[in-house]
Design a protein around this motif. Structure first.
Motif, PDB file in Angstrom:
ATOM      1  N   PHE A   6      71.257  72.960  14.244  1.00  0.00           N
ATOM      2  CA  PHE A   6      70.538  74.115  14.796  1.00  0.00           C
ATOM      3  C   PHE A   6      71.543  75.039  15.471  1.00  0.00           C
ATOM      4  O   PHE A   6      72.475  74.560  16.118  1.00  0.00           O
ATOM      5  N   ASP A   7      71.352  76.331  15.311  1.00  0.00           N
ATOM      6  CA  ASP A   7      72.189  77.308  16.014  1.00  0.00           C
ATOM      7  C   ASP A   7      71.346  77.878  17.145  1.00  0.00           C
ATOM      8  O   ASP A   7      70.392  78.636  16.900  1.00  0.00           O
ATOM      9  N   ILE A   8      71.682  77.487  18.375  1.00  0.00           N
ATOM     10  CA  ILE A   8      70.846  77.870  19.517  1.00  0.00           C
ATOM     11  C   ILE A   8      71.240  79.257  20.007  1.00  0.00           C
ATOM     12  O   ILE A   8      72.253  79.440  20.695  1.00  0.00           O
ATOM     13  N   SER A  78      79.986  74.310  19.762  1.00  0.00           N
ATOM     14  CA  SER A  78      80.051  75.720  20.161  1.00  0.00           C
ATOM     15  C   SER A  78      79.701  76.646  18.994  1.00  0.00           C
ATOM     16  O   SER A  78      80.077  76.395  17.850  1.00  0.00           O
ATOM     17  N   HIS A  79      78.995  77.720  19.353  1.00  0.00           N
ATOM     18  CA  HIS A  79      78.660  78.762  18.371  1.00  0.00           C
ATOM     19  C   HIS A  79      79.217  80.099  18.891  1.00  0.00           C
ATOM     20  O   HIS A  79      78.579  81.124  18.755  1.00  0.00           O
ATOM     21  N   THR A  80      80.394  80.012  19.518  1.00  0.00           N
ATOM     22  CA  THR A  80      81.124  81.117  20.194  1.00  0.00           C
ATOM     23  C   THR A  80      80.396  81.595  21.454  1.00  0.00           C
ATOM     24  O   THR A  80      79.271  81.174  21.729  1.00  0.00           O
ATOM     25  N   ALA A 118      80.959  79.073  13.239  1.00  0.00           N
ATOM     26  CA  ALA A 118      81.144  80.513  13.435  1.00  0.00           C
ATOM     27  C   ALA A 118      79.819  81.243  13.201  1.00  0.00           C
ATOM     28  O   ALA A 118      79.048  80.861  12.327  1.00  0.00           O
ATOM     29  N   PRO A 119      79.537  82.306  13.975  1.00  0.00           N
ATOM     30  CA  PRO A 119      78.328  83.101  13.737  1.00  0.00           C
ATOM     31  C   PRO A 119      78.335  83.686  12.323  1.00  0.00           C
ATOM     32  O   PRO A 119      79.365  84.187  11.858  1.00  0.00           O
ATOM     33  N   GLY A 120      77.206  83.622  11.656  1.00  0.00           N
ATOM     34  CA  GLY A 120      77.086  84.223  10.317  1.00  0.00           C
ATOM     35  C   GLY A 120      78.083  83.663   9.303  1.00  0.00           C
ATOM     36  O   GLY A 120      78.444  84.352   8.354  1.00  0.00           O
ATOM     37  N   ILE A 217      69.098  75.651  11.011  1.00  0.00           N
ATOM     38  CA  ILE A 217      67.903  76.399  11.426  1.00  0.00           C
ATOM     39  C   ILE A 217      68.162  77.039  12.790  1.00  0.00           C
ATOM     40  O   ILE A 217      68.846  76.461  13.650  1.00  0.00           O
ATOM     41  N   HIS A 218      67.649  78.254  12.967  1.00  0.00           N
ATOM     42  CA  HIS A 218      67.737  78.943  14.261  1.00  0.00           C
ATOM     43  C   HIS A 218      66.376  78.841  14.962  1.00  0.00           C
ATOM     44  O   HIS A 218      65.343  78.838  14.290  1.00  0.00           O
ATOM     45  N   PRO A 219      66.364  78.853  16.292  1.00  0.00           N
ATOM     46  CA  PRO A 219      65.068  78.860  16.995  1.00  0.00           C
ATOM     47  C   PRO A 219      64.178  80.008  16.507  1.00  0.00           C
ATOM     48  O   PRO A 219      62.971  79.839  16.357  1.00  0.00           O
TER      49      PRO A 219
HETATM   50 ZN   LIG Z   1      74.327  82.324  14.846  1.00  0.00          ZN
END
Ligand SMILES: [Zn+2]
Length: 292
Positions: A6-8, A78-80, A118-120, A217-219
Motif C-alpha cells: 500500500f502507498d499511504i 518510505s514513499h519519499t 518511488a512515487p509514480g 493499492i492507495h487509500p
Molecule cells: Zn504514491
C-alpha cells in the motif's frame, strides 16, 4: 508468491497536476487519510495476510499516529517526503530525502526501515543512479520498477519478477510490479487504476496462473467520496476515479481468494542466487533497445 503493498498518501498526491502539486497548499485540503487507511487495515484484519506499507513523509510528519498504528502490525517503508518524482530531483536532493524520511519513520515507529518505493514508479532507466543512493542509505528492498509504460516512469525491459540490481554500493533486491505479456504488450492488472479497472474475474484468473504477483493499492483507490481534481484530463480522471466504489469489496475478495505476504517475508522465500541480476547499464541498454 503474492505480495501486497500500500502507498499511504492522500487523495491529492496525484502526480503532475497543476491544482495539487504545490506542497504549500496541502494543509488546506480535506484530510481523508484516516478513514481510508482504516478501511485498508479493517480489510486486512483477520485475513491472515501481511502487507508492506510505503508511507509518504508528509503524512508521517502530520499524522505520526497513522505510522504507529500501521507499524504495530505491518512492515513499513518510505514513499519519499513530499511525493516528488525521482526524475524531478537532483541526486543530492534525493539522497537527503531518502535519509531524512528513513529516519523520520524509524523515529516514529521504532522499527528499522529498509524498503522504498518511488512515487509514480519514477525511477526510469535514466534514473538508475537512484539505486546507488538507495543502497548507500541502507535500503535493501525496492519496489519502484514498473515493467511497462507508465505516465510518470516505467522501465519496459525490466523483469516481471524479483531481481537483483547491482549498484556501486551493493545489491538492492527489486520487487517489481507484476505484469502479463498479452499481444506483445506488458499488461499491468494488479495495482492502482489497473486494479480498479480490471474485472475481478480476469485479475483472479491471471493471478492464479502467475508464480509472482505484486499488488499495490492507495487509500484513495477505495474512496468514492474524495474531491475530484478538476484540472486532470478526461483520460486521467477516468484512470484516477473509475471503479472507486467497488475497490474495497474487490480487495476483500482478493484477501479471501489469495494469501498475501509482505516484502521481507518474500525475501526469505526467494533463492537470490538463481534470479536475474541487472545493473544500471544493462537496464538502460534494454530501455534504449526498446525505444528504437
Ligand atoms: Zn504514491
Amino acid at each position: 508468491m503474492n505480495i501486497l503493498t500500500f502507498d499511504i498518501e492522500e487523495w491529492f498526491h496525484i502526480l503532475e497536476t497543476a491544482e495539487t502539486e504545490d506542497a504549500e497548499k496541502w494543509d488546506k485540503f480535506e484530510t481523508r487519510i484516516y478513514g481510508n487507511t482504516d478501511r485498508i487495515l479493517n480489510a486486512l484484519e483477520d485475513s491472515g495476510s501481511k502487507a508492506t506499507f510505503f508511507i509518504v513523509g508528509w503524512i508521517a510528519k502530520r499524522y505520526p499516529d497513522i505510522v504507529k498504528k500501521i507499524s504495530q502490525k505491518y512492515e513499513i517503508g518510505s514513499h519519499t517526503g513530499n511525493h516528488k518524482p525521482v526524475w524531478a530531483q537532483s541526486p543530492e536532493e534525493f539522497r537527503d530525502d531518502v535519509r531524512n524520511e528513513i529516519k523520520r519513520l524509524e523515529d516514529i515507529s521504532g522499527e528499522k526501515v529498509v524498503s522504498f518505493r518511488a512515487p509514480g514508479f519514477s525511477i526510469r532507466a535514466s534514473e538508475m543512479w537512484a539505486f546507488d543512493i538507495l543502497a548507500e542509505e541502507g535500503i535493501m528492498y525496492d519496489a519502484s520498477v514498473f515493467p511497462g509504460t507508465h505516465a510518470h516512469g516505467g522501465i519496459s525491459g525490466a523483469p516481471f519478477s524479483p531481481f537483483k540490481i547491482k549498484s556501486h554500493a551493493g545489491t538492492v533486491k527489486e520487487f517489481p510490479v507484476s505484469a502479463k505479456k498479452l499481444f506483445g504488450e506488458n499488461i499491468i492488472y494488479s495495482g492502482g487504476g489497473y486494479f480498479r479497472i480490471t474485472p475481478y474475474s480476469i485479475m483472479k484468473k491471471w493471478m492464479g496462473k502467475s508464480p509472482y504477483n505484486l499488488v499495490y493499492i492507495h487509500p484513495r483507490d477505495m474512496d468514492p467520496g474524495q474531491p475530484v481534481i478538476n484540472s486532470l484530463s478526461r483520460l486521467r480522471k477516468f484512470k484516477s476515479y473509475c471503479g472507486l466504489g467497488k475497490a474495497e469489496a474487490k480487495l476483500k475478495q482478493l484477501l479471501e481468494d489469495f494469501k498475501f505476504i509482505d516484502i521481507s517475508s518474500a525475501d526469505k522465500l526467494i533463492n537470490w542466487n538463481s534470479v536475474e541480476q541487472r545493473n544500471a547499464f544493462s537496464l538502460e541498454k534494454r530501455q534504449c533497445r526498446n525505444m528504437r
